[in-house]
Design a protein around this motif. Sequence first.
Motif, mmCIF file in Angstrom:
data_model
loop_
_atom_site.group_PDB
_atom_site.id
_atom_site.type_symbol
_atom_site.label_atom_id
_atom_site.label_comp_id
_atom_site.label_asym_id
_atom_site.label_seq_id
_atom_site.Cartn_x
_atom_site.Cartn_y
_atom_site.Cartn_z
ATOM 1 N N ARG A 1 3.192 5.978 -2.657
ATOM 2 C CA ARG A 1 4.131 6.792 -2.934
ATOM 3 C C ARG A 1 4.317 6.950 -4.486
ATOM 4 O O ARG A 1 4.587 8.191 -4.851
ATOM 5 N N PHE A 2 3.988 5.850 -5.109
ATOM 6 C CA PHE A 2 4.215 5.989 -6.693
ATOM 7 C C PHE A 2 3.065 7.078 -7.400
ATOM 8 O O PHE A 2 3.543 7.910 -8.139
ATOM 9 N N VAL B 1 10.297 2.014 0.680
ATOM 10 C CA VAL B 1 9.816 2.462 -0.310
ATOM 11 C C VAL B 1 10.306 3.702 -1.028
ATOM 12 O O VAL B 1 10.637 4.075 -2.347
ATOM 13 N N GLY B 2 10.849 4.717 -0.040
ATOM 14 C CA GLY B 2 11.474 5.927 -0.076
ATOM 15 C C GLY B 2 12.528 5.759 -1.130
ATOM 16 O O GLY B 2 13.078 6.416 -1.941
ATOM 17 N N LEU B 3 13.391 4.773 -0.653
ATOM 18 C CA LEU B 3 14.787 4.456 -1.486
ATOM 19 C C LEU B 3 14.641 4.216 -2.899
ATOM 20 O O LEU B 3 15.464 4.497 -3.591
ATOM 21 N N GLY C 1 -5.793 5.202 -7.914
ATOM 22 C CA GLY C 1 -4.652 4.213 -7.144
ATOM 23 C C GLY C 1 -4.392 4.752 -5.897
ATOM 24 O O GLY C 1 -4.231 3.650 -5.075
ATOM 25 N N ARG C 2 -4.424 5.831 -5.406
ATOM 26 C CA ARG C 2 -4.108 6.363 -4.286
ATOM 27 C C ARG C 2 -5.019 6.075 -3.294
ATOM 28 O O ARG C 2 -5.003 5.732 -1.963
ATOM 29 N N ALA D 1 0.902 -1.238 -0.135
ATOM 30 C CA ALA D 1 0.218 0.166 0.088
ATOM 31 C C ALA D 1 0.620 1.118 0.011
ATOM 32 O O ALA D 1 0.556 2.178 -0.627
ATOM 33 N N VAL D 2 1.987 1.285 0.730
ATOM 34 C CA VAL D 2 2.983 2.392 0.862
ATOM 35 C C VAL D 2 3.603 2.608 -0.386
ATOM 36 O O VAL D 2 3.730 3.945 -1.004
#
Length: 331
Positions: A44-45, A155-157, A85-86, A39-40
């Motif tokens: 994020r995407f 996910v941020g990386l 999507g969000r 989900a994250v």
Amino acid sequence: MTETTLNPKDLNLPALPAWKVVLELIRFRPWLWFVDLAAVALIRFCWQVAPALIIKAFFDFLTGDAQLTFGIWAIVAFFTATWIGRVFASYGFYYADVPIFADMGTLLRKNLLTHILNRPGASQLPDSAGEAVSRFKNDVIELPLFVILINDVMVGLAIVAISIVLMTQINSSVTIMALIPLVIVGIVANIATRRIEHYRSASRQATGKVTGFIGEFFGAVQAVKIATAEKGIIDYFHKINDERRKLTVREKLFDEVLGSLYRNTSTLGTGVILVLVGQSMRTGNFTLGDFSLFVYLLQSMGDLTTFGGMLWARYKQMDVSVKRMYRLMEN
């Protein structure tokens, strides 16, 4: 009441690394953790990468610099798909988060309480009962929260890697210069690690001291009244509360200063881009869409840098919480 230094080595006990506790909590509910991670990743995407590409396509469409024209309705459709999507990702996010908080927090409290109840009857707690309660409440909650936040870092990386690839394909030299502020912030976060841990330890000990005193006071109300010691008790309570206030304010102030530094890195990166690409934009080598893509991705990377730095600080604070809980299980 004074509290001893919370160092497992002083108790002749093996150190319990915080990362190992987090890993065991993930293994306790792996499916929920995986749903939260997915989900994250989708959030994020749809929040940081897809809008950057759509905005670039929109400005290139307006200025006529687009190599591949989708048309305005195609761009609107992409925005709509991103929003949908969000929404779906948000449902998955909350579906996993609530059970993670409830199950993992309950597991930690259950294990702590079970160990305490299994102690010999003559064996006292290392600190007061009131102080132990503060560890059940304030320290336990740090671990499930970190289990959730670690997904954002992973996910941020990946988002940072994708962003760097997209920016490098446009202009590698500008990308390198724009990333320098982010590297500096990473160095500052590493330097500040010891101070973060020190402030959190002092703040938690002061909170436990106040909580423990309240528990002891209510357990000895009759003795205080017989000795007519109400004024002295109240004065001491004000004193330790004032100490707690100072330490908590110091910790929060340090966190806010670091957070301000993290948050302003994207602004510095935007300024670097404006200085470097001014001439290129006039000659048409750097389009308005390219500029909007850089600024949007840098803002997202700056937010991730902020989050990553604060998460590292939270890890050091969580390490203090693990040591405090570990102290309850001495011997």
